[in-house]
Scaffold this active site. Sequence first.
Site, PDB file in Angstrom:
ATOM      1  N   TYR A   1       0.797  -1.225   0.000  1.00 45.24           N
ATOM      2  CA  TYR A   1       0.000   0.000   0.000  1.00 45.24           C
ATOM      3  C   TYR A   1       0.839   1.290   0.000  1.00 45.24           C
ATOM      4  CZ  TYR A   1      -4.280  -2.623   1.430  1.00 45.24           C
ATOM      5  OH  TYR A   1      -5.360  -3.467   1.516  1.00 45.24           O
TER       6      TYR A   1
ATOM      7  N   HIS B   1      -9.484  -3.549   6.911  1.00 43.83           N
ATOM      8  CA  HIS B   1      -9.295  -4.836   6.205  1.00 43.83           C
ATOM      9  C   HIS B   1      -9.857  -5.952   7.081  1.00 43.83           C
ATOM     10  CE1 HIS B   1      -7.239  -8.180   4.130  1.00 43.83           C
ATOM     11  NE2 HIS B   1      -6.929  -7.339   3.170  1.00 43.83           N
ATOM     12  N   GLY B   2     -10.247  -7.045   6.465  1.00 43.37           N
ATOM     13  CA  GLY B   2     -10.645  -8.237   7.230  1.00 43.37           C
ATOM     14  C   GLY B   2      -9.456  -8.768   8.033  1.00 43.37           C
ATOM     15  N   ASP B   3      -9.751  -9.377   9.194  1.00 41.07           N
ATOM     16  CA  ASP B   3      -8.638  -9.790  10.061  1.00 41.07           C
ATOM     17  C   ASP B   3      -7.924 -11.049   9.568  1.00 41.07           C
ATOM     18  OD1 ASP B   3     -10.516 -11.690  10.635  1.00 41.07           O
ATOM     19  OD2 ASP B   3     -10.704 -11.194  12.775  1.00 41.07           O
TER      20      ASP B   3
ATOM     21  N   THR C   1     -15.466 -12.209   7.124  1.00 44.17           N
ATOM     22  CA  THR C   1     -16.771 -12.867   7.007  1.00 44.17           C
ATOM     23  C   THR C   1     -16.610 -14.260   6.397  1.00 44.17           C
ATOM     24  OG1 THR C   1     -17.652 -10.674   6.546  1.00 44.17           O
ATOM     25  CG2 THR C   1     -19.128 -12.537   6.112  1.00 44.17           C
TER      26      THR C   1
ATOM     27  N   ASP D   1      11.844 -41.524 -20.494  1.00 46.79           N
ATOM     28  CA  ASP D   1      11.371 -40.327 -21.197  1.00 46.79           C
ATOM     29  C   ASP D   1      11.695 -40.442 -22.687  1.00 46.79           C
ATOM     30  OD1 ASP D   1      10.580 -37.715 -21.775  1.00 46.79           O
ATOM     31  OD2 ASP D   1      12.420 -36.803 -21.004  1.00 46.79           O
TER      32      ASP D   1
END
Length: 431
Positions: free
Chosen positions: A75, A89-91, A122, A204
């Site tokens: 930021y 902000h969400g924790d 949430t 291979d």
Amino acid sequence: MKKVYACFTTDVIHEGHLNIIKEAQKYGTLVIGVLSDAALIRFNRFPTISINERVDLIKGIEGISEVIVQDDVMYEDVINKIHPDYVIHGDNWLQGPTKAIRDNVEKCLSKYGGKIIDIPYTYNSEVKRIDDQIRERLAMPEFRRKRLRRMLAIRSIVKAIEVHSGLTGLLAEKTVVEHDGELDQFDAMWISSLCDSTAKGKPDIELVDMTSRFRTIDDVMEVTTKPIIFDGDTGGMIEHFVYTVRSLERMGVSAIIIEDKTGLKKNSLFGNEVIQTQDTIEHFCEKISAGKKIQLTDDFMIIARIESLILEQGMEDALNRARAYVNAGADGIMIHSRKKNPSEIFAFCDAFRLENKEIPLVVVPTSFNSVTEQELAAHGVNLVIYANQLTRSAFPAMQKTAEDILRFHRAEEVDQRLMPIKNIITLIDEL
Ligand code: SPV
Ligand code: MG
């Protein structure tokens, strides 16, 4: 009036975002930052709608005074520019890799007495359903296929890691690391012929058939969203190659890399210790053109891999082939080397870039592994593939566990180095 700032990284507004907005409004006027495409891709995942649509989505919500674009996941720039009194902000950013973002915000705000507001994140079934739906969308073929091209246009260097199963796919999908205050993750997945064959206990040598290789892709696709680059070995006969291109494109694979060898293919890392035959320029160009002609979208990429340095045919041969393959329609050039030192790779890339600024350059730094992504980018490389490191780290760990169980006639001695079952279970998503 105080100023509150929140950054949104979403394509869909759900209850969690509305909670943040409601809470923020108690503290002052609200500015919302929308994370730019480049930053979002690097930090989180591809957006399913454009930046303008994401800005309009937020503008449509009542009670927001301004919507701006945030260009970096950290930021710092945005805080220095708008000086918010609060960042909300969400924790969920109190733990995990995103804690680095919170630490950065805290440092920036502390310079002038700004504060963070952490509100409970949430978690509910509706929010989970919406998140799951976005992920499912990203996994759909038409969304996934075009993302490699977009990534190459946006990122200074695209990083792919080898995967050969659902589990290794999950590692490529979910591993995010915080280092030196930056977050990083892989951009794409490489379905290696070496590791896909090795996982099946086979050499291979194009022995594992296409149907089986497609099955591996399918296992990976079931549980991931990131773009897939397929190691197509020599591409086989031209008459067969066109079918391979069609199938991969339909499945949502972003690119196939084919190498200019013919006859019984051996792994390149053997070099001239085994008999390997390079294809003629004319025949390989025919193969590239046939593949380009058959594909239906502009998204899918056919990348031509040049084996001249592996087979000690010299730099001029490598550059001649690059020119011819691009003219035949190749969407990218992979140059391979088995030298420990990257100087021949640098020399090729520098010379190629003098002639061609646009076509993506791809490298696989298995032997020249001291080279950094930044050094490669400085020589014009766009895509770096870590082609076998997951397989090579898993095998010795499994081998030691098998040996120790035989040695001790029980599993207690090995247990402390094993991942707890609970962690394995939480790695795997349930619908
Ligand atoms: C693979 O991963 O199968 C490759 C890369 O083709 S290399 O093994 O270096 O040839
Ligand atoms: Mg291979």
